[in-house]
Write a protein that holds these residues in place. Structure first.
Motif, mmCIF file in Angstrom:
data_model
loop_
_atom_site.group_PDB
_atom_site.id
_atom_site.type_symbol
_atom_site.label_atom_id
_atom_site.label_comp_id
_atom_site.label_asym_id
_atom_site.label_seq_id
_atom_site.Cartn_x
_atom_site.Cartn_y
_atom_site.Cartn_z
ATOM 1 N N PHE A 1 0.829 -1.194 0.000
ATOM 2 C CA PHE A 1 0.000 0.000 0.000
ATOM 3 C C PHE A 1 0.871 1.254 0.000
ATOM 4 O O PHE A 1 0.371 2.361 0.029
ATOM 5 C CB PHE A 1 -0.932 0.031 1.211
ATOM 6 C CG PHE A 1 -2.023 -0.963 1.096
ATOM 7 C CD1 PHE A 1 -3.130 -0.718 0.310
ATOM 8 C CD2 PHE A 1 -1.943 -2.180 1.748
ATOM 9 C CE1 PHE A 1 -4.139 -1.644 0.188
ATOM 10 C CE2 PHE A 1 -2.951 -3.109 1.629
ATOM 11 C CZ PHE A 1 -4.059 -2.843 0.847
ATOM 12 N N VAL B 1 -7.780 -1.969 -2.068
ATOM 13 C CA VAL B 1 -6.737 -0.949 -2.082
ATOM 14 C C VAL B 1 -7.371 0.427 -1.889
ATOM 15 O O VAL B 1 -6.870 1.264 -1.128
ATOM 16 C CB VAL B 1 -5.955 -1.002 -3.404
ATOM 17 C CG1 VAL B 1 -4.870 0.081 -3.430
ATOM 18 C CG2 VAL B 1 -5.317 -2.374 -3.596
ATOM 19 N N GLY C 1 -8.634 2.648 -6.260
ATOM 20 C CA GLY C 1 -7.676 1.569 -6.028
ATOM 21 C C GLY C 1 -6.870 1.230 -7.258
ATOM 22 O O GLY C 1 -5.708 0.814 -7.158
ATOM 23 N N GLY D 1 -2.397 1.538 -6.842
ATOM 24 C CA GLY D 1 -1.677 0.268 -6.779
ATOM 25 C C GLY D 1 -0.261 0.418 -7.301
ATOM 26 O O GLY D 1 0.178 1.484 -7.706
#
Length: 688
Positions: A3, A273, A587, A591
């Motif tokens: 992350f 995410v 997300g 990433g």
């Protein structure tokens, strides 16, 4: 699973007259909506937009969403440094049983193995060949490959879009899979999915299933990525297009085309995410409701786990590395079914998605309303009332029976009442096959229609939804009375059912993560009457309290509508972040590229060390030489894949899993497994 935000940026084509120099575009194609977001330096959502997903050509919806978000943000196409796509296309296709017609070549396994390992169900009538060949666990050939039988079989096949190949112990020696793929490409020119290229693990039938599903998805994912790229270029976006993998990492569009199976759970992984980025949650269940599915995963110490058993979507357990997530066929566009069991009757949702009647009426108002009005005037209720069908393509379907084609020829691109199309049960089965191939689309009653009637949303045709509810309510229960004569009452029952099924899905995921042995399956525990009574705070002679002990992060466009009731039912905190409706697209942007490679060393005899790679074998007389050779090969493989995905600076992580067995008081090496991982820590430049 990472992350960490990217820290290095290369800025090009910068418009210094703007306060935004370089931005990233995230796109998510869901079953109902396509989302687009623009982020500035991964720290701020500048703008977001939604467009209806155009299932006949997903790129059209992508183009509209991107055009809208560019207009809203004031960002020029030249300022987009990277575009990233997450999609539920592969996930939904497997849940709904869709995909192209493929053929499987199954090498060196026992006769009848396909029926025993669930492959026959996954094939759904598609052709397969059980062929002589295969290798032993040490990589030695057991039986020569029967090339003559293979060539003869392939030559006689028609209507196949791609091939899957699985050979016994191919991860120890891929020679037969490679040769089979070579022959298939020489004869047909069609794409081939070889099982050893998708997983380095043992378990041949499971690898075969993964290769089979990969082959089935190749055509649809290739069309999506190609058309998405064309749409972005037409809008002036020249940035590289990345795709979210099932573990939340990014891969290049070419890598996604080659291994589309890795994009299953792409959308759900992107949502995890995105949830972490939006909320900073450390320990929570993340539940993302879309049009087709509800996806649930656990955040623990800020990170989701990778499923050690391989990603499971619907009935399929694959060998794809993906987030540990439970996907249920439950969404805002799940079909409402009449539950005939019991005297009271009721409703049940899913697992298949249909087009909401209220949306169908927006697209073709006159046709839909005229049919609904005619059905309401009839005194004889029919099981097909309120349901419609249309074809989704003008291409004549291949690989189907005459009955399938005859039914397809009845359909038009306009909605037809289902009762007007189907005249017998055999045609009903034919329609199911057409729908599973994406050649026909059903419109019927859904929770989205119920939400319009209850006033939770007003984007589609509320009147059409009311008519569909009245038609559905005319069905008679086991006691002989009609289910409901009030549209609002039935709409509330549908929403309540969605709440119930969502709570069961969340509890099932929670029990699945518990490290306590309860003696029953997670689903049985989640749906158990005692637990359900405990959620309501049962107070009788026995006092029962139950609920979740961690919060739930609710994601999806409809989460603010449905999930407050879910949180209340589960007696837990429900976190609904500001941008919950576009978490998947967020997300997709935040990433990073992560590539993994793994290999194995075995010791067939004392002093003999065999290195098993994806495309070859190497033998050594020294253990350390074998380890070094494998390590170097894996590093090259992972690094090459990372660079191919557009990564610049990389971090390397290597782990060894050495297992030994004791034989006659002497430790002999049984196997060594090395894993190499390269992860990018820099932004891909616009020229990458």
């Amino acid at each position: 699973f990472f992350f960490k935000q990217k820290t290095a940026y290369e800025i090009r084509n910068c418009d210094w007259s703007s306060d935004v120099c370089s931005s990233d575009l995230g796109i998510d194609t869901g079953g109902t909506y396509t989302d687009a977001v623009i982020l500035r330096e991964e720290s701020e959502v500048i703008a977001s937009a939604k467009s209806l997903t155009t299932r006949e050509d997903l790129a059209l919806g992508i183009g509209r969403a991107v055009q809208s978000v560019l207009s809203t943000s004031g960002i020029s196409a030249a300022q987009i440094a990277m575009a990233s796509l997450s999609t539920t296309l592969a996930t939904n296709a497997l849940v709904e049983g869709q995909g192209d017609r493929i053929a499987l070549v199954y090498i060196g396994f026992r006769n009848g193995d396909i029926a025993k390992n669930g492959l026959s169900e996954a094939l759904k009538g598609d052709p397969y060949l059980e062929l002589k060949g295969g290798h032993s666990h040490s990589g030695s050939e057991i039986c020569p490959l029967d090339e003559a039988a293979l060539s003869a079989w392939i030559t006689g096949l028609t209507g196949v879009s791609a091939y899957a190949v699985a050979s016994q112990f191919a991860t120890r020696n891929p020679a037969h899979e490679l040769r089979t793929a070579e022959i298939i490409k020489e004869i047909t020119g069609k794409p081939v999915s070889a099982s050893h290229q998708l997983s380095a693990k043992l378990n041949g039938p499971k690898r075969a299933l993964t290769a089979l599903l990969n082959a089935r998805l190749i055509g649809m994912i290739d069309r999506l990525i190609r058309r998405a790229g064309e749409q972005l270029q037409s809008l002036g976006i020249q940035a590289p297009l990345m795709v979210v993998r099932g573990d939340g990492a990014l891969i290049s569009q070419d890598q996604a085309r080659e291994k589309p199976i890795e994009t299953i759970l792409s959308g759900p992984a992107a949502s995890i995410v995105g949830a972490r980025w939006l909320t900073g949650a450390e320990d929570a269940l993340v539940s993302d409701i879309g049009g087709t599915t509800t996806d649930v995963a656990l955040l623990k110490k800020g990170r989701p786990a990778i499923d050690p058993m391989g990603a499971q979507v619907g009935p399929y357990r694959t060998m794809v590395e993906a987030v540990a997530m439970r996907t249920t066929g439950l969404g805002g566009d799940s079909e409402v079914h009449f539950q005939v069991e019991g005297l009271a009757g009721g409703v049940f949702l899913g697992p298949k998605r249909v087009l909401p009647v209220s949306l169908a009426a927006i697209e073709q108002a006159q046709i839909v309303h005229d049919a609904l009005d005619a059905q309401l005037k009839s005194t004889l209720p029919d099981e097909y009332d309120g349901r419609f069908v249309r074809k989704t393509t003008v291409e004549d379907p291949s690989g189907f029976t005459d009955r399938d084609r005859q039914l397809w020829l009845k359909l038009t691109n306009r909605f037809l009442p289902l009762g007007q199309v189907l005249t017998n049960r055999l045609e009903s089965q034919a329609l199911s096959r057409l729908v599973s191939r994406g050649l026909a689309q059903i419109a019927a009653l859904t929770p989205s229609d119920a939400s319009h009637v209850l006033g939770y949303t007003d984007v589609w045709d509320k009147e059409a939804a009311e008519k569909a509810l009245l038609l559905f309510g005319r069905r008679r229960t086991g006691a002989g009375v009609v289910l409901s004569t009030n549209a609002n009452d039935l709409a509330q029952r549908i929403v309540d059912q969605l709440t119930y099924q969502t709570t069961v899905a969340l509890l099932e995921a929670a029990f699945g993560e518990e490290e306590v042995e309860f003696g029953a399956s997670p689903f049985m525990l989640a749906a158990h009457p005692l637990l359900q009574r405990g959620l309501s705070g049962h107070r009788g002679i026995v006092k029962i309290d139950a609920g979740l002990n961690i919060p739930v992060v609710g994601l999806g466009a409809s989460a603010p509508t449905y999930y407050p009731a879910v949180g209340h039912r589960l007696n837990c905190d429900m976190i609904l972040p500001e941008h919950a409706g576009v978490a998947n697209a967020i997300g997709a942007v935040v990433g990073r590229v992560t590539m993994r490679a793994s290999g194995t060393i075995t010791s067939p005899s004392e002093g003999h060390y065999r290195v098993h790679l994806r495309d070859s074998l190497m033998d050594f007389g020294d253990e350390e030489e074998a380890l070094l050779a494998l390590e170097q090969a894996l590093c090259r493989s992972a690094q090459s894949a990372a660079h191919a995905a557009g990564a610049e600076d990389v971090e390397l992580d290597i782990s060894r899993d050495i297992r030994k067995a004791t034989v006659e008081n002497r430790k002999d090496r049984k196997s060594t497994r090395l894993n190499s991982s390269h992860s990018s820590v820099s932004r891909m430049p616009s020229s990458a």
